[in-house]
Design an enzyme around this catalytic site. Structure first.
Site, mmCIF file in Angstrom:
data_model
loop_
_atom_site.group_PDB
_atom_site.id
_atom_site.type_symbol
_atom_site.label_atom_id
_atom_site.label_comp_id
_atom_site.label_asym_id
_atom_site.label_seq_id
_atom_site.Cartn_x
_atom_site.Cartn_y
_atom_site.Cartn_z
ATOM 1 N N GLY A 16 -30.385 -17.631 47.236
ATOM 2 C CA GLY A 16 -29.944 -16.634 48.215
ATOM 3 C C GLY A 16 -31.144 -15.936 48.821
ATOM 4 N N GLU B 231 -44.713 -25.013 44.002
ATOM 5 C CA GLU B 231 -44.590 -26.453 43.863
ATOM 6 C C GLU B 231 -45.518 -27.168 44.818
ATOM 7 O OE1 GLU B 231 -43.838 -29.341 41.791
ATOM 8 O OE2 GLU B 231 -43.162 -27.361 41.175
ATOM 9 N N SER C 53 -40.821 -23.634 58.018
ATOM 10 C CA SER C 53 -40.818 -24.552 59.159
ATOM 11 C C SER C 53 -42.230 -25.065 59.430
ATOM 12 C CB SER C 53 -40.304 -23.836 60.402
ATOM 13 O OG SER C 53 -41.279 -22.917 60.860
#
Lengths: 377, 386, 377, 386
Positions: free
Chosen positions: D127, D245, D371
């Site tokens: 969320g 990551e 993005s």
């Protein structure tokens, strides 16, 4: 798998970088303005550091170093767009002698090359042959033990200055390599677009000594030496791209337009980011190709890896070379400012030993032979 | 909608084609076609021939030699000239200072300058850009200070194209340093390049050639009568000048000719059989066709005399294609394209010797005359409202 | 040369635009959710306006209008991504009947098509044939005056809904076109990615009537009708691109991120500028192709112009379709927001009647035949 | 420099390859290889098999199931998994909330959540994004207000991937609306998706599928113990999570597999003989090789545990290539690629039916998870200092 330099290699890089440090744009301009288009004094210094014998075996008078060490020198030369013909003379011309020459030829030629006493040039290009190294423009004739060459090679890089010529020619066996004394041929020298020199060389029943055993087809040996030269050129290009990007970002952070520095214009900074992406991808594949070459210098794998590196260098070199000028604006168009020299050299390297389209055609032939491209053996 | 030219337009095209291919010396046209520099004499000779025939400055008012053509006629004139490898009339004269003088100059200034400008008896150069005012032209710093009726000019210009050939310069100078907006307080001055205090330094470009210059002004005295229009209104004239020329923004005709040359080269070197080369040429031909048609659309819609905002599309795409064609020729040359310094003794054909210098030189096309970044800004701002 | 619409054409555009105005994203979604994938009521309205008979001659029950009028309707449909199959049914299927049918066939079929009573579909695609319209997947057999078809056509756009099928098949003479009653074949319908419908159609010794004279090779007639359809599709795509750009610029001026509207980010506005450039270049070449077609609908020039338009549409459609979603960000990925429908339709049009690569291959064949491409005859 | 893997690394690769190709059900791997959705059950089954073998969460601390592998081992694990068409461990569990809890959670929270998270007994969703906080995540508006020991959550999240399968959500909420910087005053809360006041609305995507959702919170009561770490420090945990990551940022293995599939398709449909198709595949293979090697370089240089800034290059180029390969497959399908709704009764092969939905779906790759514009900003700012 390890992409890093060891201590000795790092020290070599430092030493070469220190030696070339004085090569700023002005020094380069004055050097390339005069024949032979490079600094004979610098060439001597490179010899003194052992760099001109780097890839040759110790018994041939060299240092017995591998492709990684060669790549370090090429990359530093690229960083400075230094005009000394390291890849042309040492990796390509010298490399052919090392790969194909008899023990006698190797000792005689390579010792003098390594000491800087003799500059070799490989005469392979022909006016109508594109990148075919022996398309028939020069043919070899045998009469007993004597050979003669007839035809024209052009452009031969450093052909007018060279002390010894290695020449490719058609023979009955396929491609032959020959050693020719430059004083016996007609040489017409001129400038090249990247500040270097080239020549038209005409052979007219010119006496020539076979390099290595006579009458042997050199096609395969040529392919692997060309692969080594393509990879070394790729490193030279990589060094040039790296500095071209650094110059560009430095300019963007200092040059003001409309009251602010150019790095306030997002459209420009995003393009610099794309240049960085091109650069890093290139660094990866070029470094990998060097490792493949080091792993097995006489292999089809090395030839393919060289084609892959050169393809990426062609694309990235065009991208970065164009953008570096564009993001500089007008100043980037001038000979006084160095960035254009980088673009010119990148354009030249792209068109030596096969441009990107040529590598695509080459790689297309074996495209169906593998499932995926595996970087790890 | 109608594809064809009218009969009149076809006749006009034929007339232009005939004129350019018969009246301009073959040697000059061959030089252009080969991509060599035509030199000052060739440009002067061509423009005088055209001026004599009334074809040098068709965009000017009729009383000063203009032709009152339709935009399409102007377009045809321009395209046929390029297709015939004719050097276009010197832009500084025909498209820049001429129209400014004709529109804003006094009758005296017009009479003094327009006839020799049309005939290239005066070779003009442009004093706009400065070292710290590139795309941001209005931040220029060269000053002109009143001294009686005269102006005293101090400062520096740069990127002055072909300044080495110039007789006169038209110059933007700051006449009111106190003006609130940087665009105000600028005036438009004319003076001879051999005025005392003018020094010119040629700038070598990356292709090895010389076409731009730095020009330094040290207490250059300019008579008051050499000011065009009103004092402090120079920015208006500069804007007029920069927005004036919508015909020929994109070098369509010359790029078409160059692409046809590239195709000939590809054919004669056996490379047209390479599917990747053929595909690339097909793509370039198609994009060039789209560009030419866009130019025709812009021409058709610019009857009101104002620059069509899509002119920026023409400049942007036109320079990209011009560069792409030059890059293709370098690729066709392969290793031969390194041999830029070779002479006629060489076996390297002339096109290959010229390929890389031309390619490098044309990097300027997307920088000079309003960089492609400026064009994108105009499209985003003026057309798209962003 | 004149790129503008005349008064009548402008009025036509206004009328079509007004009719389609209600087609917002929600209306479209609910229409495409149900078979036949378009609004039968809207189809009737298009018929009432005379649009379904637009290109057919008056004696065949049509309006006798030309390619420009057809392009206006196609472009307006593209602007709304309206799912009504105007190009497929009227320009392509109907166009074939008009070009090849006997007077009797034309009167019978086209009258019903123009009135909206009958929906025709052209069954040409075959699962292994790419854009080859008669690769041999369906063959025609003659027995006296009777013909039968056997094989599979797929995907056939609107094949399940169609009231009459025009089918291409291999014959001894080359390519034959046939009229088939859909009730005599096995049809399996499904959705297509752009919200439309297609079907697999299996022919098993199915009775078929030759379209036009029997035993004639339809290759050339097909080429010109396909060219007309390619140009109409290009206009449909042009309309879609235009609106996709408008939606994108509207979004950029309203959506806020980091406290400001997105049009404050130069990197984004420059990309919108590039979209505009793509759009305007496409508009020019597509409009030109329409004029070439109008000038001589049955010419090799028209076929080439159609290929040129389609090539440009392929490139620009991909460019604008991708960027429209990317500049919208997450919202552009959702089916609720219309921009993705435009991208989906652009992708579909690209792959109908030959994508960009296919047009390049086609144009490569005649590349050597001309010096320059001349837009003016 | 050294090209080869060490003996140990080679053995490790062999071990992984054997495990993935023999221990994961063939049916699941076939589904992934064909590009079909594997579904909740397949993901759960796979992750449990991997967890049992100690291979689900190698990046976690050893005491919670991690493996203390070298970055290269993690890379090999990840690549072999993808090459074998094995669904990767659910990122929300394995790469996102798990490491955050392991690093910042109390011992109690760790014990309660980490084992079921590793075993996918709890399916987590994220969320983070909100309708008015996309790339600008820190401007989120969902609030959590103290009520005794509990928090009362109100607001809306969006782009909640696979929320329809989720048991729990980890959520960024604003706990101090008065904080000076928008990044301050944010906390990291955990709560079940079936808590009263939570509503989920699936969002249909342009490919016709459902994978993201809107999630609405209306007076959702969350016990205080479900807050991770300290109150108002949630932004730090989010930054840790987003930067955590570096292995697997670029989907190299799966793109390689997809490109090999594309080549098979091209071969079997005769299109590999088309020089333009062959050239395009050569280019993609080369770029993918460069990407994979860059990933290996980044892995080799990330021993300090911090994200390498070049991770942005991997994300940027990795998603571009992923998209380019999907586009190639659409092109190979030609007209067949329209037939997305066809079933097995159709003669259109499955790969062609899936081609365009996959292509459209993958437009998200350059939008979600930071993005490509954000990646360019990171490169320009962090690496190039612009």
């Amino acid at each position: 798998m390890d992409f890093t330099l060891d201590e000795e290699q790092t020290a070599l890089r430092g030493a070469v970088r220190a030696l070339l440090k004085g090569y700023d744009a002005e020094q380069r301009r004055s050097v390339v303005a005069e024949d032979p288009g490079f600094d004979e004094g610098m060439w001597k210094k490179l010899a003194e550091m052992g760099l001109l014998g780097l890839p040759f075996s110790e018994e041939d008078g060299g240092m017995g170093a591998g492709p990684v060490e060669v790549s370090i020198v090429a990359e530093e030369i690229g960083r400075m767009v230094a005009p000394e013909p390291f890849v042309e003379a040492i990796v390509l011309a010298g490399g052919l002698v090392a790969a194909c020459g008899t023990a006698e030829q190797r000792a005689e030629i390579l010792g003098a090359v390594a000491s800087g006493a003799s500059l070799p040039a490989f005469a392979y290009a022909e006016p109508h042959a594109r990148w075919n190294v022996a398309a028939g423009g020069v043919t070899a004739s045998q009469d007993g033990d004597s050979w003669t060459l007839t035809g024209v090679k052009e452009p031969v890089l450093n052909g007018a200055r060279a002390d010894v010529l290695i020449v490719s020619a058609r023979t009955d066996a396929g491609i032959g390599l020959f050693v020719v004394d430059p004083s016996t041929v007609e040489r017409t020298g001129y400038d090249t677009i990247d500040g270097g020199r080239a020549a038209r060389i005409a052979f007219d029943k010119t006496a020539a000594a076979p390099l290595g055993e006579a009458g042997v087809d050199a096609t395969e040996a040529l392919a692997t030496v060309i692969a080594a030269a393509q990879i070394a050129y790729s490193h030279e290009a990589l060094g040039a791209m790296d500095v071209a990007l650094t110059m560009t970002t430095a300019y963007l952070t200092t040059r003001k337009q409309f009251g602010v520095t150019l790095n306030r214009f997002q459209a420009l900074t995003f393009r610099a980011a794309d240049m960085y992406t091109s650069l890093e991808l290139t660094r990866s594949i070029v470094t990998w190709a060097t490792m493949v070459l080091q792993d097995n210098p006489r292999s089809a794998d090395a030839v393919e890896a060289a084609a892959r590196a050169k393809l990426q260098v062609s694309k990235a070199g065009r991208h970065i070379g164009k953008e570096a000028i564009q993001l500089h604006g007008g100043i980037g168009m001038t000979d006084e400012y160095a960035v254009g020299h980088y673009t010119a050299r990148l354009t030249a390297i792209d068109h030596l030993l096969g441009d990107g389209r040529e590598q695509i055609a080459h790689l297309s032939k074996t495209l169906g032979d593998h499932d995926v491209v595996e970087p790890l053996p | 909608m109608k594809l064809h030219l009218t009969e009149e337009e076809s006749a006009f095209r034929e007339e232009m084609r005939t004129f350019f291919t018969t009246q301009i010396p073959q040697e000059i046209r061959d030089t252009v076609a080969a991509g060599r520099h035509v030199g000052k004499d060739g440009i002067v000779e061509t423009m005088r021939i055209m001026n004599k025939a009334g074809l040098a400055v068709p965009n000017w008012p009729v009383e000063w030699g203009g032709r009152d053509w339709t935009p399409l006629q102007r377009h045809i004139w321009h395209e046929e000239m390029q297709l015939a490898s004719v050097p276009i009339p010197l832009a500084f004269n025909a498209s820049m200072v001429g129209p400014v003088i004709a529109n804003f100059g006094s009758q005296e200034v017009k009479e003094k300058f327009l006839p020799p400008t049309a005939n290239l008896d005066i070779w003009w150069c442009q004093g706009f850009s400065e070292p710290d005012a590139g795309s941001d032209l209005a931040s220029l710093r060269t000053t002109a200070v009143r001294d009686g009726d005269d102006w005293i000019v101090n400062g520096q210009k740069t990127w002055t194209t072909l300044g080495q050939f110039a007789d006169w310069i038209f110059c933007l100078v700051r006449t009111d340093p106190e003006a609130e907006k940087k665009q105000a307080g600028i005036s438009f001055l004319l003076f001879p390049m051999d005025s005392p205090g003018v020094t010119l330094r040629p700038i070598k470009l990356i292709d090895g050639g010389y076409e731009v210059n730095e020009v330094f002004f040290e207490d250059v005295r300019v008579p008051g009568e050499n000011l065009v229009g009103e004092v402090n209104k120079g920015w208006n004239y500069a804007k007029f000048l920069l927005g004036n020329e919508r015909v020929g923004v994109a070098p369509v005709g010359s790029t078409k000719r160059n692409l046809a040359t590239a195709k000939d080269i590809a054919r004669s070197t056996g490379q047209l059989d390479d599917p990747l080369i053929a595909a690339h040429i097909v793509e370039l031909e198609n994009e060039l066709l789209a560009l030419e048609l866009t130019a025709l659309r812009v021409v058709a819609n610019s009857a009101d005399g104002k620059p069509h905002p899509a002119s920026s599309v023409l400049k942007l795409k036109g320079t990209e294609l011009q560069q792409a064609v030059s890059e293709l020729i370098v690729d066709l040359g392969g290793p031969l394209s390194l041999a830029s310094g070779a002479t006629d003794e060489s076996d390297v054909p002339e096109w290959a010797r010229l390929a890389t210098p031309t390619y490098l030189n044309l990097r300027k096309a997307s920088i000079y005359g309003g960089s492609n970044e400026i064009q994108r800004q105009i499209i985003a701002g003026t057309i798209l409202g962003l």
